[in-house]
Enzyme design. Structure first.
Site, short mmCIF file in Angstrom:
data_model
loop_
_atom_site.label_atom_id
_atom_site.label_comp_id
_atom_site.label_asym_id
_atom_site.label_seq_id
_atom_site.Cartn_x
_atom_site.Cartn_y
_atom_site.Cartn_z
N CYS A 70 53.95 38.42 43.30
CA CYS A 70 52.70 38.95 43.33
C CYS A 70 51.69 37.74 43.79
O CYS A 70 51.66 37.04 43.11
CB CYS A 70 52.06 39.71 42.26
SG CYS A 70 50.60 40.14 42.37
N CYS A 178 50.34 39.96 50.72
CA CYS A 178 50.48 40.88 49.59
C CYS A 178 51.81 41.31 49.81
O CYS A 178 52.26 42.02 50.83
CB CYS A 178 49.39 42.13 49.60
SG CYS A 178 49.43 43.16 48.18
N THR A 179 52.51 41.47 48.49
CA THR A 179 53.81 41.94 48.56
C THR A 179 53.88 43.45 48.93
O THR A 179 55.05 43.79 49.44
CB THR A 179 54.60 41.66 47.26
OG1 THR A 179 53.80 41.90 46.20
CG2 THR A 179 54.77 39.94 47.10
N HIS A 180 52.87 44.04 48.60
CA HIS A 180 53.09 45.56 48.87
C HIS A 180 53.02 45.79 50.49
O HIS A 180 53.26 46.81 50.93
CB HIS A 180 51.88 46.35 48.47
CG HIS A 180 51.80 46.66 46.86
ND1 HIS A 180 51.52 45.84 46.02
CD2 HIS A 180 52.11 47.83 46.31
CE1 HIS A 180 51.86 46.13 44.68
NE2 HIS A 180 51.97 47.62 44.85
N1 DGL Z 1 51.51 42.95 45.22
C1 DGL Z 1 50.07 42.26 44.78
C2 DGL Z 1 50.18 41.01 45.60
O1 DGL Z 1 50.98 40.43 46.27
C3 DGL Z 1 49.13 42.65 44.25
C4 DGL Z 1 48.44 44.34 44.89
C5 DGL Z 1 47.60 44.56 43.80
O2 DGL Z 1 47.93 45.33 42.51
O3 DGL Z 1 46.20 44.79 44.34
O4 DGL Z 1 48.98 40.43 45.83
#
Ligand code: DGL
Length: 270
Positions: A70, A178-180
C-alpha cells in the site's frame, strides 16, 4: 518463507499477484483492512495505528517478513514500523523513477495522503522530476475497486471528469501510485491511448523482496489462471484475512479468485 502482505483492502493483491509469478515457492498471508478502507482519506495517526495492529497480527501468524502493499501506509507508517518491529519490512513508493525515463511530462496518480506526504515530494526531487511532474488524486478508484466495479459507465465518467482538468496529450507516462489502480490499467489505456506508458510499483517491489530475502526469482509461471478457490490455499499457499477475520467462505474466496484473474488480464496491459 512466510511473507505477509497488507493493504487497506484489495489493492495489495496486485502486489501479491506479482509474487505468485516471481516467487511461486513461498507461503503468503494476505491482510486486507477492509473495515478501515480507504486509508487515503484518513489521518496519519489513524493509518499508523491500523498498520501497527496489522503488523502485530502478521507477526503472531508467523510472518518472516512483511510487505506494505500500500503506497499510502508506506508513506506514512513504514519508518515507524521499521523502528518497532524486528523483521524485514518492504515498503512501496510510486514508480516515479521509471516514468521519468520517458521523454515528456509525467502524471502521478495516487491517494490524497500519498500525494501530500513529503516522501513523494522528496522522491520527485531526487529523481529530477521537478517541473516535469503533475499530481492527481483519484480516491474514487479505490471505492470502485472495492465494489469490484472495473468497467461501468460511472467509473469511466469518474476518470473522464478527474482528467478533464489536464491536457492529457502532454504526458509520456502515468504513474499508478496506489495499488488499487492496477485493476484499471485497461481504462487508463483507453483514456490516454495505447502508446501511454503506465508505471506501477508491483513488480519492482516483489523484486526487492526477493533481493532482500535472498530468494531466487522464477520465470516459470507464464500465465496464472485460477479455476478453483481451493487453488488459493493449495497451489498458491495463501491464507487471506479481512481485518483479522480469516476468509474461508466460498463467496469471499471466489471474490479473491476473480480479482486475481482480472489482475492476470491487466498484466498484459502495460
Ligand atoms: N491501496 C492503497 C495505496 O496503495 C490505499 C488505498 C486507500 O485505502 O485509500 O495507496
Amino acid at each position: 518463507m512466510k511473507i505477509g502482505f497488507f493493504d487497506s483492502g484489495i489493492g495489495g493483491l496486485t502486489v501479491l499477484h506479482e509474487a505468485y509469478h516471481l516467487l511461486p515457492g513461498e507461503e503468503y498471508i494476505f491482510y486486507g483492512d477492509t473495515d478501515h478502507v480507504p486509508y487515503g482519506l484518513k489521518s496519519n495517526d489513524e493509518i499508523k495505528e491500523y498498520a501497527a495492529g496489522i503488523m502485530d497480527f502478521l507477526v503472531n501468524k508467523g510472518a518472516d517478513a512483511v510487505v506494505i502493499a500500500c503506497n499510502t501506509a508506506s508513506s506514512v507508517a513504514a519508518q515507524m514500523l521499521r523502528e518497532n518491529y524486528d523483521l524485514p519490512i518492504i515498503a512501496m513508493e510510486p514508480a516515479v523513477k521509471p516514468a521519468l525515463e520517458t521523454d515528456e511530462r509525467i502524471l502521478v496518480t495516487a491517494t490524497p495522503v500519498t500525494l501530500r506526504e513529503e516522501k513523494l515530494k522528496n522522491l520527485i526531487k531526487r529523481e529530477g522530476g521537478e517541473g516535469r511532474t503533475d499530481l492527481l488524486p483519484l480516491p474514487g478508484l479505490v471505492e470502485f475497486a472495492e465494489k469490484e466495479d472495473f468497467e461501468s459507465d460511472e467509473l469511466k465518467d469518474y476518470l473522464k471528469r478527474a482528467l478533464s482538468q489536464y491536457d492529457t496529450s502532454v504526458y509520456s507516462a502515468v504513474v499508478l501510485g496506489c495499488t488499487h489502480f492496477n485493476y484499471f490499467k485497461d481504462s487508463f489505456k483507453e483514456f490516454f491511448g495505447p502508446g501511454m506508458h503506465l508505471a506501477d510499483g508491483a513488480e519492482g517491489t516483489v523484486k526487492r523482496v526477493a533481493q532482500l530475502l535472498k530468494i531466487e526469482t522464477d520465470k516459470g509461471r507464464q500465465k496464472l489462471v485460477i479455476n478453483d478457490i481451493s487453488d488459493l490455499s493449495e497451489k498458491l499457499h495463501t491464507q487471506y484475512y479481512l481485518s483479522g477475520r480469516e476468509a474461508v467462505d466460498e463467496e469471499t474466496l471466489g471474490h479473491f479468485m476473480r480479482l486475481h484473474n482480472r489482475l492476470e488480464e491487466m498484466r498484459n496491459v502495460s
